[in-house]
Enzyme design. Structure first.
Site, PDB file in Angstrom:
ATOM      1  N   ASP A  36      -3.327  10.922   2.067  1.00 41.69           N
ATOM      2  CA  ASP A  36      -2.296  10.788   2.740  1.00 41.69           C
ATOM      3  C   ASP A  36      -1.571  12.270   2.073  1.00 41.69           C
ATOM      4  OD1 ASP A  36      -1.911   7.593   2.747  1.00 41.69           O
ATOM      5  OD2 ASP A  36      -3.316   7.596   0.833  1.00 41.69           O
TER       6      ASP A  36
ATOM      7  N   HIS B 261      -2.139   3.157  -1.667  1.00 44.50           N
ATOM      8  CA  HIS B 261      -2.416   3.883  -0.223  1.00 44.50           C
ATOM      9  C   HIS B 261      -2.768   2.945   1.013  1.00 44.50           C
ATOM     10  CE1 HIS B 261      -4.608   5.631   2.912  1.00 44.50           C
ATOM     11  NE2 HIS B 261      -4.966   4.366   3.515  1.00 44.50           N
TER      12      HIS B 261
END
Ligand code: NAI
Length: 327
Positions: free
Chosen positions: A161, A189
């Site tokens: 990310d 996540h």
């Protein structure tokens, strides 16, 4: 020359495994002077074990000078023996018609067993990175199943990310991705993660000022980073593998070798920082030094950021509550 270290990788015959193992063996993760022994775990299923044999043949055929040994395992109790690093990649994917609770339960079983095995046989300093989804909750389960190991040894991968956010910022500003500093991603996540460039700089200039477009932050940047995994599945027909493996390499390399003061993002168990309840495995800004990560504390959290952090925290607590009775 250095003594070899032991690196365990689960899900070793999967997509990410195929993009990951060769880079670990070539020294990209722990340094070009650090020999490694790979301890590879796959499910006992004959097809998976055969696929693992094929991957091992290819690793042998690379003749990597740093690869001091390769082992194939079907039991975490042998795969994790004395391991210094454990990359937990294998997980149960969501099958057709599978409810979220089923997914959590299937993974709770896997990560309970693997946490117990790490607790029993791994090096007491083992550095654990959970990649398999739901990564934060799986890391939490493994950590709770390994009471004799320090909780701080268990981390989850938010680095993909982080890297995705950096790449979007580079494209928006027209600057080199490598020039971005002080970026971070908070939380889970999952699409709820909060990529935060309020503190980020490029060549000393504030990224927020350079972009100067809050609508872009809210309506383009955050959704693009949050849904990037789905966009890759839609385009490729398979989930991100090379970029996930790359992020795993980045995460472990930075943890082991340090960041020289630079910020990065790791999912780590909270000790109460930023009001995140203790033990929640949460994406935080960190620096790494001497094999330890340190959460950057004292950053101001504005109203918008607090809202985003609350959303991703609530999702994580929901996941955690969903597995508590299984631990
Ligand atoms: P894959 O399905 O190609 O490979 C997974 C492998 O794990 C399979 O070979 C399977 O046999 C093995 N496996 C399953 N359960 C296992 C167990 N209990 N012990 C050992 N091995 C086991 O999947 P892929 O693409 O390699 O992805 C792996 C995981 O990583 C998935 O859960 C995926 O959602 C996750 N992921 C996480 C990302 C992150 O940023 N945290 C990014 C991308 C993927």
């Amino acid at each position: 020359s250095k003594a070899p270290v032991r690196v365990a990788v689960t899900g070793a015959a999967g997509q990410i495994g195929y993009a990951l193992l060769f880079r670990i063996a070539s020294g990209e993760m722990l340094g070009k002077d650090q020999p490694v022994i790979l301890q590879l775990l796959e499910i006992p299923d004959e097809k998976a074990q055969n696929a693992l044999k094929g991957v091992i043949m290819e690793l042998e055929d690379c003749a990597f000078p740093l690869l001091a040994g390769i082992e194939a395992h079907s039991d975490p109790m042998t795969a994790f023996k004395d391991t210094d690093y454990a990359l937990l990649v294998g997980a149960r994917p969501r099958g057709p018609g599978m409810e979220r609770a089923d997914l959590l339960a299937a993974n709770a079983q896997i990560f309970t067993a693997q946490g117990k095995a790490l607790n029993a046989v791994a090096s007491r300093n083992v550095k654990v990175l959970v990649v398999g989804n739901p990564a934060n909750t799986n890391a939490y389960i493994a950590m709770k199943s390994a009471p004799d190991l320090p909780a701080k040894n268990f981390t989850a991968m938010l680095r993909l990310d982080h890297n995705r956010a950096a790449s979007q910022i580079a494209a928006k500003t027209g600057k080199a991705v490598g020039s971005i500093e002080k970026l971070c991603v908070w939380g889970n996540h999952s699409p709820t993660m909060y990529a935060d460039y309020r503190f980020a700089t490029i060549d000393g200039q504030g990224v927020k000022d350079l972009i100067n477009d809050e609508a872009w932050n809210r309506d383009v940047f955050l959704p693009t980073v949050g849904k990037r995994g789905a966009a890759i599945i839609a385009a490729r027909g398979l989930s991100s593998a090379a970029s996930a493996a790359n992020a795993a390499i980045d995460h472990m390399r930075d943890w082991a070798l340090g960041t020289n003061g630079a910020w990065t993002t790791m999912g780590v168990p909270s000790k109460g920082e930023y009001g995140i309840p203790a033990e929640v495995v949460f994406g935080f800004p960190v620096t790494c030094e001497n094999g330890e990560y340190k959460i950057i504390e004292g950053l101001p959290i504005d109203e918008f950021s607090q809202e985003r952090i609350n959303v991703t925290l609530a999702e994580l607590q929901g996941e955690q509550d969903g597995v508590k009775h299984l631990l």
